[in-house]
Scaffold this motif. Structure first.
Motif, PDB file in Angstrom:
ATOM      1  N   PRO A   1       0.824  -1.206   0.000  1.00 23.01           N
ATOM      2  CA  PRO A   1       0.000   0.000   0.000  1.00 23.01           C
ATOM      3  C   PRO A   1       0.863   1.263   0.000  1.00 23.01           C
ATOM      4  O   PRO A   1       2.025   1.240   0.402  1.00 23.01           O
ATOM      5  CB  PRO A   1      -0.801  -0.119   1.297  1.00 23.01           C
ATOM      6  N   LEU A   2       0.260   2.362  -0.429  1.00 22.96           N
ATOM      7  CA  LEU A   2       0.952   3.641  -0.397  1.00 22.96           C
ATOM      8  C   LEU A   2       1.105   4.101   1.045  1.00 22.96           C
ATOM      9  O   LEU A   2       0.196   3.958   1.857  1.00 22.96           O
ATOM     10  CB  LEU A   2       0.148   4.693  -1.167  1.00 22.96           C
ATOM     11  N   LEU A   3       2.260   4.650   1.365  1.00 22.63           N
ATOM     12  CA  LEU A   3       2.495   5.178   2.703  1.00 22.63           C
ATOM     13  C   LEU A   3       2.018   6.625   2.754  1.00 22.63           C
ATOM     14  O   LEU A   3       2.261   7.393   1.823  1.00 22.63           O
ATOM     15  CB  LEU A   3       3.984   5.092   3.052  1.00 22.63           C
ATOM     16  N   GLN A   4       1.374   7.008   3.813  1.00 21.96           N
ATOM     17  CA  GLN A   4       0.876   8.371   3.973  1.00 21.96           C
ATOM     18  C   GLN A   4       1.865   9.244   4.738  1.00 21.96           C
ATOM     19  O   GLN A   4       1.753  10.458   4.720  1.00 21.96           O
ATOM     20  CB  GLN A   4      -0.473   8.354   4.710  1.00 21.96           C
ATOM     21  N   THR A   5       2.813   8.626   5.421  1.00 16.80           N
ATOM     22  CA  THR A   5       3.772   9.374   6.233  1.00 16.80           C
ATOM     23  C   THR A   5       5.011   9.699   5.418  1.00 16.80           C
ATOM     24  O   THR A   5       5.247   9.119   4.356  1.00 16.80           O
ATOM     25  CB  THR A   5       4.181   8.554   7.467  1.00 16.80           C
TER      26      THR A   5
END
Length: 102
Positions: free
Chosen positions: A53-57
């Motif tokens: 998944p894409l990291l948001q941090t």
């Protein structure tokens, strides 16, 4: 939500295969039920392992920015690619409006 439904469907197919094998009823469907259930479950497990998944941090300080940017087709978000020299992995992080583009 969809992966959960697909896991349940794969499980039901495998349960149907087990029932067919034990009872001898609809034994002609056994290969299709078994193959279909295994295909769904194994395919979903590989997809979950392979596509992270894409990291948001923000990125870890040791990761190197590759300069690559693309719009993720699944989420429609601008994504930056970072390389982890320690592990050799690539990490995909959502670019926010405060991030600078190179």
């Amino acid at each position: 939500m969809l992966p959960l439904v697909m896991y349940v469907l794969g499980g039901l197919l495998l349960i149907g295969a087990a029932i067919a094998a034990v009872t001898g009823v609809m034994i002609a469907l056994l290969p299709q039920l078994l193959f279909g259930g295994l295909l769904l479950i194994v395919g979903l497990a590989i997809e979950r392992w392979r596509y992270k998944p894409l990291l948001q941090t923000g990125p870890d300080p040791s990761w190197k920015d590759t300069g690559e940017r693309f719009v993720d087709p699944g989420s429609g978000q601008l994504t930056a690619v970072y390389f982890d020299p320690k592990g050799g992995e690539r990490h995909y992080i959502v670019v926010t409006s405060q991030d600078t583009l190179h």
